[in-house]
Design a protein around this motif. Sequence first.
Motif, mmCIF file in Angstrom:
data_model
loop_
_atom_site.group_PDB
_atom_site.id
_atom_site.type_symbol
_atom_site.label_atom_id
_atom_site.label_comp_id
_atom_site.label_asym_id
_atom_site.label_seq_id
_atom_site.Cartn_x
_atom_site.Cartn_y
_atom_site.Cartn_z
ATOM 1 N N UNK A 1 15.138 -13.581 50.440
ATOM 2 C CA UNK A 1 14.462 -13.689 49.149
ATOM 3 C C UNK A 1 12.999 -14.033 49.357
ATOM 4 N N UNK A 2 12.157 -13.502 48.494
ATOM 5 C CA UNK A 2 10.759 -13.892 48.497
ATOM 6 C C UNK A 2 9.822 -12.952 49.229
ATOM 7 N N UNK A 3 10.307 -11.862 49.806
ATOM 8 C CA UNK A 3 9.412 -10.954 50.501
ATOM 9 C C UNK A 3 8.523 -10.198 49.527
ATOM 10 N N UNK A 4 9.025 -9.889 48.372
ATOM 11 C CA UNK A 4 8.256 -9.312 47.269
ATOM 12 C C UNK A 4 8.675 -10.059 46.017
ATOM 13 N N UNK B 1 8.479 -10.657 41.824
ATOM 14 C CA UNK B 1 8.200 -10.115 40.499
ATOM 15 C C UNK B 1 8.313 -11.255 39.507
ATOM 16 N N UNK B 2 7.271 -11.479 38.754
ATOM 17 C CA UNK B 2 7.288 -12.499 37.711
ATOM 18 C C UNK B 2 7.404 -11.814 36.361
ATOM 19 N N UNK B 3 8.255 -12.362 35.506
ATOM 20 C CA UNK B 3 8.401 -11.855 34.142
ATOM 21 C C UNK B 3 7.970 -12.973 33.210
ATOM 22 N N UNK B 4 7.006 -12.694 32.359
ATOM 23 C CA UNK B 4 6.482 -13.684 31.425
ATOM 24 C C UNK B 4 7.077 -13.434 30.044
ATOM 25 N N UNK C 1 21.534 -13.461 35.741
ATOM 26 C CA UNK C 1 22.785 -13.096 36.423
ATOM 27 C C UNK C 1 22.853 -11.603 36.707
ATOM 28 N N UNK C 2 22.370 -10.789 35.762
ATOM 29 C CA UNK C 2 22.337 -9.338 35.967
ATOM 30 C C UNK C 2 21.421 -8.996 37.134
ATOM 31 N N UNK C 3 20.245 -9.627 37.165
ATOM 32 C CA UNK C 3 19.306 -9.371 38.260
ATOM 33 C C UNK C 3 19.907 -9.731 39.610
ATOM 34 N N UNK D 1 17.849 -7.066 44.915
ATOM 35 C CA UNK D 1 17.352 -8.369 44.486
ATOM 36 C C UNK D 1 18.013 -9.446 45.340
ATOM 37 N N UNK D 2 17.180 -10.225 46.031
ATOM 38 C CA UNK D 2 17.707 -11.275 46.891
ATOM 39 C C UNK D 2 17.965 -12.568 46.147
ATOM 40 N N UNK D 3 17.174 -12.856 45.119
ATOM 41 C CA UNK D 3 17.325 -14.098 44.361
ATOM 42 C C UNK D 3 16.642 -13.945 43.012
ATOM 43 N N UNK D 4 17.070 -14.752 42.069
ATOM 44 C CA UNK D 4 16.441 -14.805 40.747
ATOM 45 C C UNK D 4 16.580 -16.227 40.242
#
Length: 72
Positions: free
Chosen positions: A5-8, A10-13, A36-38, A44-47
């Motif tokens: 997780x964390x290599x790329x 994405x932030x959602x505002x 949970x869907x993500x 996707x490694x983490x959310x």
Amino acid sequence: MRRLAGTSTLYVLLQAHEDGDLLSAPVLRALGDLENWLKRQPNVGAAMSVYDYVQRMHTVMTGAPTLPDDPA
């Protein structure tokens, strides 16, 4: 299979119409559903989101594993 997780990132505002709207039970529940869907997506490694923090605080303070429907 392990995920890194964390290599790329994405932030959602999210923006609300009124103060406190993002912390309402329906919005938090929808945010948890999105998270949970993500997490189930193959690339996707983490959310994580504010939902994680609110859920954890609620569980620690009340012992209940799920958020209540009322705002109290």
